[in-house]
Write a protein that holds these residues in place. Structure first.
Motif, PDB file in Angstrom:
ATOM      1  N   GLU A  36      -9.647  -1.880  10.549  1.00  0.00           N
ATOM      2  CA  GLU A  36     -11.036  -2.117  10.162  1.00  0.00           C
ATOM      3  C   GLU A  36     -11.334  -1.311   8.899  1.00  0.00           C
ATOM      4  OE1 GLU A  36     -13.129  -4.042  11.865  1.00  0.00           O
ATOM      5  OE2 GLU A  36     -11.623  -4.527  13.384  1.00  0.00           O
ATOM      6  N   ASP A  37     -12.472  -1.597   8.303  1.00  0.00           N
ATOM      7  CA  ASP A  37     -12.884  -0.822   7.137  1.00  0.00           C
ATOM      8  C   ASP A  37     -12.974   0.656   7.487  1.00  0.00           C
ATOM      9  OD1 ASP A  37     -13.014  -2.381   4.935  1.00  0.00           O
ATOM     10  OD2 ASP A  37     -15.048  -3.122   5.315  1.00  0.00           O
ATOM     11  N   ASP A  38     -12.571   1.486   6.539  1.00  0.00           N
ATOM     12  CA  ASP A  38     -12.633   2.944   6.653  1.00  0.00           C
ATOM     13  C   ASP A  38     -11.675   3.519   7.696  1.00  0.00           C
ATOM     14  OD1 ASP A  38     -14.678   2.939   4.736  1.00  0.00           O
ATOM     15  OD2 ASP A  38     -16.172   2.566   6.305  1.00  0.00           O
ATOM     16  N   ASP A  39     -10.739   2.726   8.127  1.00  0.00           N
ATOM     17  CA  ASP A  39      -9.714   3.275   9.014  1.00  0.00           C
ATOM     18  C   ASP A  39      -8.833   4.241   8.236  1.00  0.00           C
ATOM     19  OD1 ASP A  39     -10.346   2.304  11.443  1.00  0.00           O
ATOM     20  OD2 ASP A  39      -9.049   0.539  11.356  1.00  0.00           O
ATOM     21  N   VAL A  40      -8.240   5.159   8.971  1.00  0.00           N
ATOM     22  CA  VAL A  40      -7.471   6.218   8.321  1.00  0.00           C
ATOM     23  C   VAL A  40      -5.979   6.043   8.598  1.00  0.00           C
ATOM     24  CG1 VAL A  40      -7.077   8.709   8.212  1.00  0.00           C
ATOM     25  CG2 VAL A  40      -9.387   7.832   8.540  1.00  0.00           C
ATOM     26  N   ILE A  41      -5.210   6.113   7.538  1.00  0.00           N
ATOM     27  CA  ILE A  41      -3.755   6.126   7.662  1.00  0.00           C
ATOM     28  C   ILE A  41      -3.293   7.553   7.367  1.00  0.00           C
ATOM     29  CG2 ILE A  41      -1.598   5.325   6.619  1.00  0.00           C
ATOM     30  CD1 ILE A  41      -2.973   2.699   6.002  1.00  0.00           C
ATOM     31  N   ASP A  42      -2.467   8.097   8.227  1.00  0.00           N
ATOM     32  CA  ASP A  42      -1.935   9.440   7.982  1.00  0.00           C
ATOM     33  C   ASP A  42      -0.623   9.328   7.222  1.00  0.00           C
ATOM     34  OD1 ASP A  42      -3.813  11.191   9.351  1.00  0.00           O
ATOM     35  OD2 ASP A  42      -3.188  10.110  11.155  1.00  0.00           O
ATOM     36  N   ALA A  43      -0.539  10.073   6.147  1.00  0.00           N
ATOM     37  CA  ALA A  43       0.725  10.132   5.403  1.00  0.00           C
ATOM     38  C   ALA A  43       1.331  11.499   5.677  1.00  0.00           C
ATOM     39  CB  ALA A  43       0.477   9.945   3.915  1.00  0.00           C
ATOM     40  N   MET A  44       2.312  11.519   6.563  1.00  0.00           N
ATOM     41  CA  MET A  44       2.874  12.798   6.997  1.00  0.00           C
ATOM     42  C   MET A  44       4.151  13.094   6.219  1.00  0.00           C
ATOM     43  SD  MET A  44       0.776  13.380   9.591  1.00  0.00           S
ATOM     44  CE  MET A  44       1.486  14.435  10.827  1.00  0.00           C
ATOM     45  N   LEU A  61       0.831  -1.188   0.000  1.00  0.00           N
ATOM     46  CA  LEU A  61       0.000   0.000   0.000  1.00  0.00           C
ATOM     47  C   LEU A  61       0.880   1.258   0.000  1.00  0.00           C
ATOM     48  CD1 LEU A  61      -3.146   0.588   2.109  1.00  0.00           C
ATOM     49  CD2 LEU A  61      -1.330   2.251   2.201  1.00  0.00           C
ATOM     50  N   MET A  62       1.913   1.218   0.825  1.00  0.00           N
ATOM     51  CA  MET A  62       2.783   2.393   0.931  1.00  0.00           C
ATOM     52  C   MET A  62       3.476   2.673  -0.400  1.00  0.00           C
ATOM     53  SD  MET A  62       4.631   1.665   4.542  1.00  0.00           S
ATOM     54  CE  MET A  62       3.756   1.165   5.993  1.00  0.00           C
ATOM     55  N   ASP A  63       4.000   1.614  -0.995  1.00  0.00           N
ATOM     56  CA  ASP A  63       4.696   1.795  -2.269  1.00  0.00           C
ATOM     57  C   ASP A  63       3.744   2.317  -3.338  1.00  0.00           C
ATOM     58  OD1 ASP A  63       7.044   1.007  -1.185  1.00  0.00           O
ATOM     59  OD2 ASP A  63       6.971  -1.053  -1.926  1.00  0.00           O
ATOM     60  N   ALA A  64       2.531   1.741  -3.359  1.00  0.00           N
ATOM     61  CA  ALA A  64       1.556   2.172  -4.363  1.00  0.00           C
ATOM     62  C   ALA A  64       1.209   3.638  -4.141  1.00  0.00           C
ATOM     63  CB  ALA A  64       0.305   1.311  -4.274  1.00  0.00           C
ATOM     64  N   TYR A  65       1.039   4.029  -2.893  1.00  0.00           N
ATOM     65  CA  TYR A  65       0.705   5.426  -2.583  1.00  0.00           C
ATOM     66  C   TYR A  65       1.804   6.362  -3.074  1.00  0.00           C
ATOM     67  CZ  TYR A  65      -0.403   9.624   0.089  1.00  0.00           C
ATOM     68  OH  TYR A  65      -0.677  10.917   0.450  1.00  0.00           O
ATOM     69  N   CYS A  66       3.050   5.990  -2.763  1.00  0.00           N
ATOM     70  CA  CYS A  66       4.171   6.850  -3.160  1.00  0.00           C
ATOM     71  C   CYS A  66       4.267   6.958  -4.675  1.00  0.00           C
ATOM     72  CB  CYS A  66       5.483   6.312  -2.594  1.00  0.00           C
ATOM     73  SG  CYS A  66       5.558   6.463  -0.825  1.00  0.00           S
ATOM     74  N   GLN A 109      11.093   7.565   1.182  1.00  0.00           N
ATOM     75  CA  GLN A 109      11.721   8.069   2.409  1.00  0.00           C
ATOM     76  C   GLN A 109      11.239   9.459   2.810  1.00  0.00           C
ATOM     77  OE1 GLN A 109      13.475   7.217  -0.371  1.00  0.00           O
ATOM     78  NE2 GLN A 109      15.254   8.484  -0.651  1.00  0.00           N
ATOM     79  N   SER A 110      10.383  10.055   1.967  1.00  0.00           N
ATOM     80  CA  SER A 110       9.913  11.387   2.329  1.00  0.00           C
ATOM     81  C   SER A 110       8.538  11.354   2.994  1.00  0.00           C
ATOM     82  CB  SER A 110       9.866  12.277   1.090  1.00  0.00           C
ATOM     83  OG  SER A 110       8.887  11.794   0.207  1.00  0.00           O
ATOM     84  N   VAL A 111       7.959  10.171   3.142  1.00  0.00           N
ATOM     85  CA  VAL A 111       6.643  10.064   3.776  1.00  0.00           C
ATOM     86  C   VAL A 111       6.734   9.212   5.030  1.00  0.00           C
ATOM     87  CG1 VAL A 111       4.208   9.811   3.178  1.00  0.00           C
ATOM     88  CG2 VAL A 111       5.919   9.594   1.408  1.00  0.00           C
ATOM     89  N   ARG A 112       5.956   9.565   6.021  1.00  0.00           N
ATOM     90  CA  ARG A 112       5.842   8.742   7.231  1.00  0.00           C
ATOM     91  C   ARG A 112       4.382   8.315   7.350  1.00  0.00           C
ATOM     92  NH1 ARG A 112      10.262  10.324   6.165  1.00  0.00           N
ATOM     93  NH2 ARG A 112      11.425  11.984   7.201  1.00  0.00           N
ATOM     94  N   PHE A 113       4.170   7.006   7.386  1.00  0.00           N
ATOM     95  CA  PHE A 113       2.813   6.502   7.500  1.00  0.00           C
ATOM     96  C   PHE A 113       2.505   6.185   8.959  1.00  0.00           C
ATOM     97  CE2 PHE A 113       3.967   5.594   3.125  1.00  0.00           C
ATOM     98  CZ  PHE A 113       2.848   6.038   2.447  1.00  0.00           C
ATOM     99  N   LEU A 114       1.424   6.763   9.429  1.00  0.00           N
ATOM    100  CA  LEU A 114       1.059   6.548  10.828  1.00  0.00           C
ATOM    101  C   LEU A 114      -0.353   5.986  10.891  1.00  0.00           C
ATOM    102  CD1 LEU A 114       2.164   9.958  12.376  1.00  0.00           C
ATOM    103  CD2 LEU A 114       3.399   7.820  12.530  1.00  0.00           C
ATOM    104  N   PHE A 115      -0.554   5.053  11.794  1.00  0.00           N
ATOM    105  CA  PHE A 115      -1.895   4.560  12.055  1.00  0.00           C
ATOM    106  C   PHE A 115      -2.132   4.648  13.557  1.00  0.00           C
ATOM    107  CE2 PHE A 115      -4.647   0.861  13.115  1.00  0.00           C
ATOM    108  CZ  PHE A 115      -5.808   1.391  12.590  1.00  0.00           C
ATOM    109  N   ASP A 116      -3.112   5.413  13.933  1.00  0.00           N
ATOM    110  CA  ASP A 116      -3.464   5.537  15.336  1.00  0.00           C
ATOM    111  C   ASP A 116      -2.266   5.999  16.191  1.00  0.00           C
ATOM    112  OD1 ASP A 116      -5.363   5.531  17.241  1.00  0.00           O
ATOM    113  OD2 ASP A 116      -5.183   3.412  17.757  1.00  0.00           O
ATOM    114  N   GLY A 117      -1.525   6.920  15.661  1.00  0.00           N
ATOM    115  CA  GLY A 117      -0.418   7.496  16.421  1.00  0.00           C
ATOM    116  C   GLY A 117       0.879   6.720  16.375  1.00  0.00           C
ATOM    117  N   SER A 118       0.880   5.573  15.710  1.00  0.00           N
ATOM    118  CA  SER A 118       2.106   4.773  15.649  1.00  0.00           C
ATOM    119  C   SER A 118       2.587   4.666  14.219  1.00  0.00           C
ATOM    120  CB  SER A 118       1.858   3.361  16.182  1.00  0.00           C
ATOM    121  OG  SER A 118       1.348   3.433  17.470  1.00  0.00           O
TER     122      SER A 118
END
Lengths: 409, 91
Positions: B75-83, B39-44, B52-61
């Motif tokens: 779960e469905d519709d959970d949010v991943i932050d791409a900082m 998922l991360m690679d596809a997003y980038c 290396q320029s993105v940090r993916f966080l889920f629920d603060g981690s």
């Protein structure tokens, strides 16, 4: 009186000469004078190491091939040795090391690994041939429609990932893309698609095996350190969040769990807005920690909040002492109070002085060193002049994935 | 062309939303047992940015790329932050 003193003096010199002669060594006034000031050194290797340096000044310095009390080697090698041995050092020890202050050339793990045997080569060829197939897959999927209503426009296929299939794009507002990701052949979406990706899909585990070594230097707890990140520790560069977070992770690891544990908060935590979201950034076991280190990033500047859990004090460390400390301390207090629901904790805010920054580049390194000193329970004792050295030290610590603990001295 | 509904029944998927610092959203469907690295690679790649320029966080981690949605209980519709990267020297 003076005659007797003279006689005794001559007698003493003769005795010394005889003793050294009997020990098989020739008497040398030079050797004697060098030996005098180093009564505290015990081993010959240490004496040899110091001989060159004592010549210049009174204070012992470490020569290129000289020794330090801990390592026996100086320079970068000595530093690496200290880190590998997980020693506890004083800042003085580090200053004596004389490590090169230029940028450290980072050794990157070999990333151009070639297929090693015929089978690999064959798979590699297949993968290349399969590059066009995701488009075909995506086309077919769009033709067949998908589960989320009307299909949009198929964007370009994602090269190399033969098992990533773009299904649809909706371009309302912010490019909304739906992608189906599958990791093996049985997950292909329909008949045509499975035909199209079959040559690649059958090698279920091979794409991973084929991939080069990871592009990052190491990854722990979801944090990934890349070579580019480490380069932000080169002289006069601005340190980035990855270096800060990776270093604090190692520090927390070195301090262990339990009552002496040090928790860290990722620097990406929100500095305003949703409290619930910010609380999620606290370490799981924050209640048991004696200390929580929170690197604060605000407007291109790094500062640090240290939450001392036992004494309920929030310390603010800023190498440049910019205004705004109260806003940050209040926000951290809101987060901690929200996390500790039910307890009526009173937090004392303390704005600490600490070492001062004298340029516009080094605040990140000050934060890292403040963290290390606070976690080790010593007062931050470094100055701006130590920063070039400490940049190199941190770079090596990160490379070797461990933190060199500091003690007073 | 086979019926897609059947496939969906067989392969449990989770749909996730990746939100970047500007609030732009991108939706992903991913098998529950697939590593999030994909998922991360596809997003980038879609965003045209380096990994290396993105940090993916889920629920603060920060997200371990070798973990799967099942591993970290997505779960469905959970949010991943791409900082984006933070960097600092002085104001």
């Amino acid at each position: 009186m003076s005659f007797y003193s003279y006689i005794w003096g001559v007698f003493a010199w003769v005795c010394i000469f005889k003793t050294s002669h009997l020990c098989g060594r020739t008497f040398s006034p030079k050797r004697f004078t060098i030996a005098m000031p180093r009564q505290q050194t015990n081993t010959t290797s240490q004496r040899q190491g110091r001989r060159g340096s004592t010549r210049g000044r009174g204070a012992p310095k470490v020569t290129v091939d000289g020794s330090t009390p801990q390592a026996g080697i100086s320079g970068l090698e000595g530093l690496k040795h200290l880190i590998s041995a997980k020693s506890t050092v004083t800042l003085q020890d580090l200053r004596k090391l004389k490590v090169p202050r230029a940028a450290v050339s980072v050794v990157v793990r070999n990333s151009d690994r070639k297929p090693t045997n015929d089978a690999d080569a064959e798979i590699s060829k297949t993968s290349k041939r399969g590059r066009g197939t995701p488009e075909a897959v995506a086309d077919s999927v769009v033709e067949s429609g998908n589960g989320r209503g009307a299909p949009g426009v198929v964007v370009e296929s994602l090269p190399r990932d033969d098992d990533v299939v773009v299904v649809a794009v909706r371009n309302n507002a912010g490019a909304e893309v739906i992608v189906v990701l599958s990791s093996d052949s049985d997950s292909t979406n329909d008949g045509d698609a499975s035909d199209a990706v079959a040559p690649c899909g059958k090698s279920a585990n091979d794409p991973d095996a084929l991939q080069d070594e990871p592009p990052y230097l190491w990854g722990k707890g979801g944090l990934y350190l890349y070579r580019e990140h480490l380069e932000t520790l080169n002289q006069r560069k601005w340190v980035n969040d990855s270096v800060i977070n990776c270093y604090l992770y190692l520090l927390s690891e070195a301090c262990g769990d339990g009552e002496d544990g040090v928790g860290v908060v990722n620097s990406l935590f929100p500095t305003d807005g949703d409290v619930e979201k910010a609380v999620a950034f606290l370490p799981d076991n924050y209640c048991q920690c004696r200390l929580i280190l929170i690197p604060v990033h605000c407007k291109n500047h790094w500062a640090l909040v240290a939450a001392h859990m036992h004494s309920s004090e929030l310390h603010y460390w800023d190498s440049n002492q910019l205004p705004g400390s109260e806003t940050i301390l209040n926000w951290i207090e809101v987060i901690l109070k929200h996390a500790q629901k039910g307890t009526d904790h009173k937090w004392t805010h303390v704005v600490k002085g600490g070492p001062k920054q004298k340029n516009g580049d080094d605040c990140g390194v000050f934060v890292l060193q403040n963290c290390l000193c606070i976690a080790c329970g010593i007062a931050p004792d470094f100055t701006q002049n130590d920063i070039p050295l400490l940049r190199t030290v941190v770079q090596q610590e990160l490379l070797l994935e461990t933190v060199l603990k500091r003690r007073e001295g | 062309m086979a019926d897609q509904g059947d496939v969906k029944a067989e392969v449990p998927q989770v749909s996730l939303k990746v939100v970047n610092a500007d609030g732009a959203e991108m939706y992903f469907k991913i098998k529950r047992g697939t590593q999030l690295k994909k998922l991360m690679d596809a997003y980038c790649k879609k965003q045209g940015i380096s990994r290396q320029s993105v940090r993916f966080l889920f629920d603060g981690s920060p997200i371990d790329e070798n973990k799967t949605p099942d591993d970290i209980g997505m779960e469905d519709d959970d949010v991943i932050d791409a900082m984006v990267e933070q960097t600092g020297g002085l104001l």
